[in-house]
Design an enzyme around this catalytic site. Structure first.
Site, PDB file in Angstrom:
ATOM      1  N   HIS A   2       0.228  11.937  -5.596  1.00  0.00           N
ATOM      2  CA  HIS A   2      -0.321  11.956  -4.235  1.00  0.00           C
ATOM      3  C   HIS A   2       0.807  11.804  -3.207  1.00  0.00           C
ATOM      4  CE1 HIS A   2      -3.339  11.029  -1.061  1.00  0.00           C
ATOM      5  NE2 HIS A   2      -2.353  10.282  -0.586  1.00  0.00           N
ATOM      6  N   GLU A   3       1.658  10.822  -3.417  1.00  0.00           N
ATOM      7  CA  GLU A   3       2.726  10.555  -2.443  1.00  0.00           C
ATOM      8  C   GLU A   3       3.744  11.694  -2.412  1.00  0.00           C
ATOM      9  OE1 GLU A   3       2.215   8.413  -0.349  1.00  0.00           O
ATOM     10  OE2 GLU A   3       0.635   7.331  -1.389  1.00  0.00           O
ATOM     11  N   HIS A  61       2.804  14.465  -0.191  1.00  0.00           N
ATOM     12  CA  HIS A  61       3.168  14.253   1.222  1.00  0.00           C
ATOM     13  C   HIS A  61       4.627  14.649   1.454  1.00  0.00           C
ATOM     14  CE1 HIS A  61      -0.481  12.251   2.515  1.00  0.00           C
ATOM     15  NE2 HIS A  61      -0.345  11.226   1.707  1.00  0.00           N
ATOM     16  N   TYR A  85      -9.401  11.385   3.939  1.00  0.00           N
ATOM     17  CA  TYR A  85      -9.506  11.283   2.481  1.00  0.00           C
ATOM     18  C   TYR A  85     -10.797  11.915   1.973  1.00  0.00           C
ATOM     19  CZ  TYR A  85      -5.748   7.958   3.273  1.00  0.00           C
ATOM     20  OH  TYR A  85      -4.582   7.362   3.680  1.00  0.00           O
ATOM     21  N   HIS A 109      -6.692   0.467   5.416  1.00  0.00           N
ATOM     22  CA  HIS A 109      -6.689   1.399   6.546  1.00  0.00           C
ATOM     23  C   HIS A 109      -7.391   0.854   7.780  1.00  0.00           C
ATOM     24  CE1 HIS A 109      -6.006   3.446   2.773  1.00  0.00           C
ATOM     25  NE2 HIS A 109      -5.454   4.457   3.412  1.00  0.00           N
ATOM     26  N   HIS A 153       0.857  -1.192   0.000  1.00  0.00           N
ATOM     27  CA  HIS A 153       0.000   0.000   0.000  1.00  0.00           C
ATOM     28  C   HIS A 153       0.898   1.249   0.000  1.00  0.00           C
ATOM     29  CE1 HIS A 153      -3.827   2.065   0.385  1.00  0.00           C
ATOM     30  NE2 HIS A 153      -3.124   2.984   1.023  1.00  0.00           N
ATOM     31  N   ALA A 154       0.673   2.151  -0.953  1.00  0.00           N
ATOM     32  CA  ALA A 154       1.573   3.281  -1.149  1.00  0.00           C
ATOM     33  C   ALA A 154       1.625   4.196   0.071  1.00  0.00           C
ATOM     34  CB  ALA A 154       1.126   4.085  -2.365  1.00  0.00           C
ATOM     35  N   GLU A 157      -3.416  14.879   2.835  1.00  0.00           N
ATOM     36  CA  GLU A 157      -3.875  14.010   1.743  1.00  0.00           C
ATOM     37  C   GLU A 157      -4.242  14.788   0.484  1.00  0.00           C
ATOM     38  OE1 GLU A 157      -3.373  10.980   1.981  1.00  0.00           O
ATOM     39  OE2 GLU A 157      -3.055  10.862   4.147  1.00  0.00           O
TER      40      GLU A 157
HETATM   41  O1  X8Z Z   1      -4.220   5.389   1.081  1.00  0.00           O
HETATM   42  C1  X8Z Z   1      -4.143   6.219   0.210  1.00  0.00           C
HETATM   43  C2  X8Z Z   1      -2.788   6.727  -0.266  1.00  0.00           C
HETATM   44  C3  X8Z Z   1      -1.772   6.721   0.815  1.00  0.00           C
HETATM   45  S1  X8Z Z   1      -2.054   7.919   2.045  1.00  0.00           S
HETATM   46  C4  X8Z Z   1      -2.285   5.842  -1.383  1.00  0.00           C
HETATM   47  N1  X8Z Z   1      -5.279   6.671  -0.397  1.00  0.00           N
HETATM   48  C5  X8Z Z   1      -6.612   6.204  -0.010  1.00  0.00           C
HETATM   49  C6  X8Z Z   1      -6.838   4.757  -0.411  1.00  0.00           C
HETATM   50  O2  X8Z Z   1      -6.016   4.200  -1.140  1.00  0.00           O
HETATM   51  O3  X8Z Z   1      -7.846   4.190   0.016  1.00  0.00           O
HETATM   52  C7  X8Z Z   1      -5.349   7.682  -1.446  1.00  0.00           C
HETATM   53  C8  X8Z Z   1      -6.793   7.717  -1.854  1.00  0.00           C
HETATM   54  C9  X8Z Z   1      -7.570   7.103  -0.733  1.00  0.00           C
HETATM   55 ZN    ZN Z   2      -1.842   9.870   1.354  1.00  0.00          ZN
END
Ligand code: X8Z
Ligand code: ZN
Length: 585
Positions: free
Chosen positions: A352-353, A356, A490, A480, A322-323, A380
């Site tokens: 997105h990254e 951050h 988000y 998450h 997960h990024a 975010e």
């Molecule tokens: O978790 C993330 C990022 C890392 S903070 C990749 N996002 C959420 C997800 O993947 O559920 C970005 C969009 C929403």
């Molecule tokens: Zn993020």
């Protein structure tokens, strides 16, 4: 300021300084342990990371408790804010009992590992696929049976998480109560410079601004899916089956664009296809994204970023794919950890990254307690704001696109954006509305799964195909939830990024429709952005918002302006057709 400081108790000043110094050290150590764990999952790295994390938590909880009587003494604004942030800094508070504290961090670390190790071999095959491979099938196959198999297969991974998650809820709540919060959800809601109930109302206000657009999009997509798969599978007035939207959590729907765009109104171009045809390498995508930030006048990323980041999935070990973006020394040891797949979606995630990372570096001269975003939705939103400037015209300017689609035809690119951004909003909202109710005890373990699906149906208008009983634990199939990362950020970012984009576009002198604007190359926009980023968490977030946009409230009007042409088009398309869905079986 100076007079208040002069009256300050020197013991309090020393307490704040020492707390900052010791948490800086412990956090840096925990981050390193976590980096090693996340990029090389073994039982040993898991144990070391859990232990380091539990040390930070224990120290923070202890200091936060000691700080309670201190914030009453005549304090400077700055110190008062630091003490406030100290108490709010943890996404996880552990009970002070050391055995329970370690049990909690061990559970959280291991749930994350279970998620990262999840595999499923699709029906009729023997190769166990990871989430990325399963997601690719979900995004590209148009065969409902295959989609359902892959969807269900991934969700099995979460079944064994249920006992750990249940215990985690108990222990995390115990820790939050020791800090004076009713439960962990209430602690999460306290981080927004507002009374927690008022924050809840703000979220509702924002949702009510955007819900009509979501419902229009939902109705249109449902009808096109009904045409593609048959109305017996996608009935007109009901929720959409969750496995047909091209994404494991139905949180963004851009993968099914080919099924949706009306004839002759295609997206004009397919960025994924262009990148693959050019044999673009993952690292090159990161370079392109970095160049965008540099075009705004921000400094290039440090050499160590390129040496230490993890950009592709290693073949020989388990990692958390997960990024995420990291700042290991809280100064400039910036890194991303991502298993990049050459695609338009990952190109977006790279922006997105980096958002951050650029935020982290911009606030690195703040005192340690202020090295954070104005609120977590700001963190975010930054990279996504930049990605909104990745327009067809920008792609042409950097040579990725030969011909810009006719600008008189904005509907297709707007539809593509909406499938990514508007489809996301109710999901972004419901994940923590569900967790808030779990932490408060309103939802008990016996109804984790039922309540999860009731809420997904209510908010997103999606439903599982077939019964999802309590032997399943579908929330855990989302990163998450397994990894204890709050999610409302988000949803907020989904709104804020349009507010940021509109303000920066105006600063850059863009006068046309906001959905066509790009801030690429604008130092004015870059300065405005960096000014806000550099404030970190030193001021309540409305001050940061005002510095960048001139507005002090979060507001979805920029988002609605951005999508206004699409809203009109959807209204026409939906005329005479049902909108909304039944919330009961
Ligand atoms: O978790 C993330 C990022 C890392 S903070 C990749 N996002 C959420 C997800 O993947 O559920 C970005 C969009 C929403
Ligand atoms: Zn993020």
């Amino acid at each position: 300021m100076t007079t208040a400081q002069a009256e300050e108790d020197p013991d309090v000043a020393r307490f704040v300084e020492e707390a900052e110094a010791s948490l800086f050290d412990l956090s840096a150590e925990a981050q390193r342990a976590d980096w090693v764990y996340a990029t090389y999952i073994t039982p040993d790295t898991e144990a070391l990371s859990a232990k380091a994390y539990s040390r930070v938590i224990r120290a923070t909880v202890e200091l936060a408790k000691r700080s309670v009587p201190l914030s009453r003494v005549g304090l400077s604004e700055e110190r008062r804010r630091k003490l406030l942030l100290l108490r709010l800094s943890l996404p996880l508070a552990a009970p002070s009992d050391p055995v329970e504290g370690e049990e909690l961090t061990q559970i959280v670390t291991s749930l994350q590992g279970m998620y990262a190790r999840g595999r499923y071999a699709p029906a009729g095959t023997s190769a166990a696929l990871d989430l990325q491979e399963l997601s690719k099938i979900l995004g590209t196959s148009r065969e409902p049976r295959e989609l359902l198999d892959v969807w269900s297969g991934w969700h099995r991974v979460a079944r064994p998480m249920r006992p750990g998650f249940t215990r985690y809820v108990e222990l995390a709540n115990k820790g939050s109560r020791e800090l004076g919060f009713p439960d962990t959800g209430a602690m999460w809601r306290s981080k927004y410079d507002l009374p927690p109930e008022e924050f809840g109302r703000e979220v509702e206000r924002l949702w009510s601004q955007v819900a009509p657009l979501y419902r229009s999009l939902h109705a249109y997509v449902r009808r096109r899916l009904g045409a593609a798969h048959g109305e017996s599978l996608v009935p007109p007035g009901g929720p959409i089956p969750a496995h047909l939207l091209g994404n494991m959590w139905a949180q963004s729907w851009e993968q099914i664009l080919p099924l949706l765009a009306p004839p002759g109104d295609g997206p004009g171009f397919d960025l994924t296809k262009i990148l693959l045809e050019r044999k673009t390498q993952p690292l090159e995508l990161v370079r392109v994204a970095e160049r965008f930030f540099v075009s705004l006048g921000l400094a290039p990323l440090p050499e160590s970023f390129w040496e230490r980041s993890l950009f592709v999935r290693p073949r020989d070990r388990e990692v958390v794919c997960h990024a995420s973006a990291w700042d290991l020394d809280f100064v400039d040891d910036l890194r991303i950890k991502m298993c990049i797949d050459v695609s338009a979606e990952d190109f977006q995630t790279i922006h997105h990254e980096l958002g951050h990372n650029y935020y982290q570096r911009a606030y690195n001269r703040q005192p340690f307690f202020f090295r954070d975003s104005a609120h977590d939705g700001f963190h975010e939103a930054v990279g996504d704001t930049i990605a909104l400037s990745v327009t067809p015209e920008y792609l042409r300017r950097i040579g990725l696109l030969a011909d810009v689609p006719d600008p008189s035809n904005d509907i297709a690119p707007l539809l593509a954006r909406a499938l990514e951004k508007i489809a996301f909003l109710p999901f972004g909202l419901m994940v923590d509305r569900w967790r808030w109710r779990v932490f408060s005890g309103e939802i008990s373990p016996e109804s984790y799964n039922r309540s999860w699906w009731e809420m997904r149906r209510e908010y997103q208008g999606v439903a599982p195909s077939g019964e999802r009983g309590e032997e399943e634990f579908d929330p855990g199939a989302k990163y998450h939830v397994a990894a204890n990362v709050p999610y409302m950020r988000y949803f907020l970012a989904g709104i804020l990024q349009f507010q940021f984009h509109r303000a920066l576009a105006r600063t850059a002198g863009e006068t046309g429709p906001v959905h066509r604007a790009s801030i690429y190359g604008s130092h004015e926009a870059g300065d405005r952005l960096e000014g806000m980023l550099a404030m970190g968490a030193s001021r309540p977030w409305p001050d940061a918002l005002e510095a960048m946009t001139g507005e002090r409230r979060m507001d979805a009007s920029a988002l609605l302006e951005y999508f206004a042409p699409l809203q009109r088009w959807l209204d026409e398309q939906n005329r005479g057709h049902p909108i909304g869905w039944t919330t009961q079986e």
